[in-house]
Design an enzyme around this catalytic site. Structure first.
Site, mmCIF file in Angstrom:
data_model
loop_
_atom_site.group_PDB
_atom_site.id
_atom_site.type_symbol
_atom_site.label_atom_id
_atom_site.label_comp_id
_atom_site.label_asym_id
_atom_site.label_seq_id
_atom_site.Cartn_x
_atom_site.Cartn_y
_atom_site.Cartn_z
ATOM 1 N N LYS A 1 12.526 -2.373 2.648
ATOM 2 C CA LYS A 1 12.313 -2.498 4.083
ATOM 3 C C LYS A 1 10.961 -3.163 4.305
ATOM 4 O O LYS A 1 9.920 -2.513 4.228
ATOM 5 C CB LYS A 1 12.330 -1.148 4.811
ATOM 6 C CG LYS A 1 12.394 -1.320 6.342
ATOM 7 C CD LYS A 1 11.671 -0.247 7.121
ATOM 8 C CE LYS A 1 10.194 -0.498 7.235
ATOM 9 N NZ LYS A 1 9.849 -1.686 8.063
ATOM 10 N N GLU B 1 0.420 4.130 -1.629
ATOM 11 C CA GLU B 1 -0.826 3.355 -1.641
ATOM 12 C C GLU B 1 -1.282 3.287 -0.200
ATOM 13 O O GLU B 1 -0.654 2.634 0.638
ATOM 14 C CB GLU B 1 -0.576 1.957 -2.233
ATOM 15 C CG GLU B 1 -1.849 1.269 -2.684
ATOM 16 C CD GLU B 1 -2.469 0.410 -1.605
ATOM 17 O OE1 GLU B 1 -3.382 0.926 -0.914
ATOM 18 O OE2 GLU B 1 -2.062 -0.734 -1.452
ATOM 19 N N CYS C 1 -6.614 -3.084 2.769
ATOM 20 C CA CYS C 1 -6.859 -1.656 2.600
ATOM 21 C C CYS C 1 -8.114 -1.382 1.771
ATOM 22 O O CYS C 1 -8.776 -0.357 1.965
ATOM 23 C CB CYS C 1 -5.650 -0.984 1.977
ATOM 24 S SG CYS C 1 -5.092 -1.739 0.438
ATOM 25 N N GLU D 1 -10.591 3.979 9.158
ATOM 26 C CA GLU D 1 -10.185 2.623 8.797
ATOM 27 C C GLU D 1 -9.912 1.811 10.069
ATOM 28 O O GLU D 1 -9.044 2.167 10.859
ATOM 29 C CB GLU D 1 -8.941 2.671 7.915
ATOM 30 C CG GLU D 1 -8.555 1.335 7.327
ATOM 31 C CD GLU D 1 -7.403 1.453 6.342
ATOM 32 O OE1 GLU D 1 -7.462 0.796 5.290
ATOM 33 O OE2 GLU D 1 -6.450 2.210 6.622
#
Length: 470
Positions: A169, A245, A279, A377
């Site tokens: 996906k 992750e 990231c 973040e």
């Protein structure tokens, strides 16, 4: 405008709902493609196809599977320009970087895992006993938008090389580049059902795959918040194997022995890479207090040379953010940084996105590590500088985070290596160490579970069986 279909059991098929998701170019906000809005029926078809294909695929020799995976590299290499243009249209990665940053890694993944599959030790003697490594089964790969093709191949190539079958996906923001995998599968004659692609929304297709009882493992890359939900759903449904992750808030530490200009450039390039949508971006720069004025003057001069604009222009260094949602998120964090008392020494509060989701690079100084902008973040071109008096304090600041994905240290190599060993992160760059496919990538703490890349990335897609001989 192109309309795409689902790819299930080796065929392009219509989505069950008949509904589509529009794919927007963030540089000009124009819709350039549509993909099916997948639902339960689509997921069930794809999982069933993968399940049916698994016995024959896993029974092939490692050399046969390796041959297929290696052919993916050749196909992507031949179509690299087309794939790069698609990624630029999907997420705004500048053409200056898109091939090296986004496409090369996928080619390297295919070749690396093709070689590894041929030479991997699937069975080892342990005294009088045997330890075997065997494929898991059906793997759901849920991938993000920021490095679309690379994030997909870093899961798919080791997984199928190990003998598993896949339901992918891709992100609804960047789904089109994934179709290079189905096109390649058709050309190389990959058996039907080994790779299946179901597009759709994360809260719909991603949730259905995470809960599906015929899915044996979920490999997810994305935010920590969403990763926790995926992990819980996978465990609660049928105790799937989970690989996550997740996010990061990575620190770059300048030791007193460092060339601070080289360190600043290395940190800024890692921070602003892909418009800060990485990231492992080095978003916290931790530096000795006594170099404050010189460091900031140098950084200001450097940032002024970074062209922000149309990603199709060859001299553009920073393109748009990938979405309106991301634009508003970054806007909020910049405003919050000012409210918290940080000083914005370059950049601006972005308001106008009528002609694309552009944000000038922002550098905050006078940041303390308890500020929200130092802990959460942001996923945009925003950096905070934190100053220290002692290296013990620098280490404490670097590790004061819920995340542990990456970090960096600049300085005398021996000192920097000693410091790097104390940083709580899965990857630490020393004096600008380069990314390579053959070493593992993943995080400590709330940055994830498991590893991608290297042999560790192959091991993730294996079950371990002990055979005890009497």
């Amino acid at each position: 405008m192109d309309n795409y279909k689902l790819y299930i059991n080796g065929k392009y098929v219509n989505g069950d709902s008949g509904e589509f998701i529009s794919v927007e170019n963030p540089a000009d906000r124009q819709i350039f493609a549509r993909v099916p809005d997948g639902n339960q029926a689509d997921v069930d078809r794809a999982v069933a196809a993968a399940r049916a294909a698994f016995p024959k695929w896993s029974a092939l020799s490692p050399e046969e599977r390796a041959d297929y995976v290696g052919k993916f590299a050749d196909y992507i290499e031949r179509h690299k320009d087309e794939v790069g243009k698609t990624i630029t249209s999907e997420i705004g990665t500048p053409v200056k970087y898109v091939y090296g940053l986004q496409v090369v890694s996928s080619i390297e993944q295919a070749r690396y895992y093709s070689d590894l599959a041929r030479n991997y030790s699937y069975s080892e003697k342990c005294g009088n006993n045997i330890v075997r490594k065997e494929p898991i089964g059906v793997i759901a790969c849920l991938t993000p938008w920021n490095y679309p093709i690379y994030q997909e191949t870093s899961k798919i190539f080791p997984a199928i090389a190990a003998g598993n079958c896949i339901v992918l996906k891709p992100s609804q923001l960047a789904p089109v580049s994934a179709y290079v995998l189905s096109e390649a599968a058709e050309e190389i004659g990959l058996p039907p059902g080994v790779i299946n692609i179901v597009t759709g929304r994360g809260e719909q297709v991603g949730t259905l795959l995470s809960k599906h009882e015929d899915v044996d493992m979920v490999s997810f890359t994305g935010s920590t918040q969403q990763g926790k939900k995926v992990g819980m759903m996978g465990i609660e449904s049928n105790v799937k194997k989970i690989a996550l992750e997740l996010g990061g808030k990575s620190a770059s530490v300048i030791l007193r022995s460092a060339d601070y200009e080289k360190a600043a450039v290395g940190t800024m390039m890692e921070c602003f890479l892909n418009t800060g949508q990485t990231c492992s971006a080095l978003t916290r720069l931790i530096a000795p207090r006594e170099i404050k004025d010189d460091l900031e003057n140098f950084m200001l001069a450097f940032v002024k040379e970074l062209k922000v604009g149309d990603p199709n222009e060859p001299d553009t260094r920073i393109g748009p953010l990938a979405s309106e949602k991301g634009f508003h998120k970054v806007n909020r964090y910049i405003r919050l940084g000012i409210e918290e008392g940080a000083k914005m020494i370059c950049g601006e509060i972005p308001d106008d996105y009528e002609n694309g989701y552009y944000v000038q690079p922002v550098i905050f100084t006078d940041v303390t590590n308890d500020m929200v902008i130092a802990q959460e973040e942001i996923f945009g071109p925003v950096m905070g500088i934190i100053y220290y008096d002692t290296e013990e304090e620098a280490l404490e600041i670097a590790n004061d985070s819920i995340y542990g994905l990456a970090g960096a240290v600049f300085g005398d190599e021996k000192e920097a290596l000693e410091f790097a060993e104390k940083i709580q992160a899965g990857t630490v760059l020393v004096n600008g160490g380069a990314f390579t496919i053959d070493v593992p990538f993943g995080g400590y703490k709330q940055s994830g579970i498991g590893r991608e890349n290297g042999k560790c990335g192959f091991d993730e897609f294996m079950e371990v069986k002990s055979i005890r001989i009497g």
